[in-house]
Design an enzyme around this catalytic site. Structure first.
Site, PDB file in Angstrom:
ATOM      1  CG  HIS A 146     -23.642 -50.150  59.532  1.00 37.78           C
ATOM      2  ND1 HIS A 146     -24.309 -49.524  58.496  1.00 37.78           N
ATOM      3  CD2 HIS A 146     -24.540 -50.931  60.147  1.00 37.78           C
ATOM      4  CE1 HIS A 146     -25.578 -49.926  58.500  1.00 37.78           C
ATOM      5  NE2 HIS A 146     -25.740 -50.780  59.488  1.00 37.78           N
ATOM      6  CD  GLN A 147     -17.363 -56.570  59.669  1.00 36.57           C
ATOM      7  OE1 GLN A 147     -17.578 -57.026  58.554  1.00 36.57           O
ATOM      8  NE2 GLN A 147     -16.185 -56.633  60.263  1.00 36.57           N
TER       9      GLN A 147
END
Length: 187
Positions: A146-147
């Site tokens: 996840h960014q």
């Protein structure tokens, strides 16, 4: 625009019933995070990964801001700042190098759209954007890439996070999700 609410602190009573002049911030929702509730029990997609279960819920219930073909944008349940979003693939992969070309391209596109939505909705002046790859790098859920897209504003550092190690969020997450979903740029 994201709305910021302010109020005067009420006089508080100390542990023995005497006024002590200190305000209290009650954040009982954070106990779930502190105690590890909702964390996966293992590295697999079927081990309770909240990022794998989110797409099966309504956008409102999961705090999903936008959905794409390969990735989606979701509000962080325990944000660093108001409007803190994450972009992640639907596919349960841990490492950035595991993304295919389509996932990589759409992750970049959704990061740009998240920045655009946050600027439109909240007037963000800047952003912290990044990924923590692996538990040793600080990833809370290391098994699902996840960014983070964290909006920042000039002067948003105050005594609460610096001295009190506390973030004050001015708006309910559901309200923030609605505002950002409306501000999300179309294709």
């Amino acid at each position: 625009m994201l709305h910021f609410m302010t109020s005067e602190p009420e006089q508080q009573v100390g542990p023995v019933g005497e006024p002590d002049g200190f305000g209290r911030l009650w954040t009982p929702h954070r106990i779930a995070y502190i105690q590890g509730e909702g964390k996966p029990t293992g590295p697999g997609a079927d081990d309770g990964c909240p990022f794998c279960t989110a797409p099966g819920k309504s956008d409102e219930d999961a705090l999903i801001v936008a959905r794409g073909e390969h990735v989606f944008a979701i509000l962080n349940l325990y944000p660093y700042n108001g409007g803190h979003m994450m972009v992640l693939p639907y596919r349960h992969v841990a490492d950035y190098t595991d993304l295919d070309e389509a996932e990589t391209a759409e992750l970049a596109l959704f990061t740009k759209r998240a920045m655009t939505a946050l600027r439109s909705a909240s007037g963000a002046h800047g952003f912290n954007i990044g990924m923590n790859q692996g538990a040793v790098a600080g990833a809370g859920i290391a098994a699902h890439l996840h960014q983070h897209i964290v909006p920042r504003w000039g002067g948003d550092t105050n005594f609460m996070p610096v001295v009190g190690h506390t973030k004050v969020l001015p708006q309910l997450l559901g309200d923030t999700r609605t505002i950002l979903a409306k501000a999300w740029p179309s294709a």
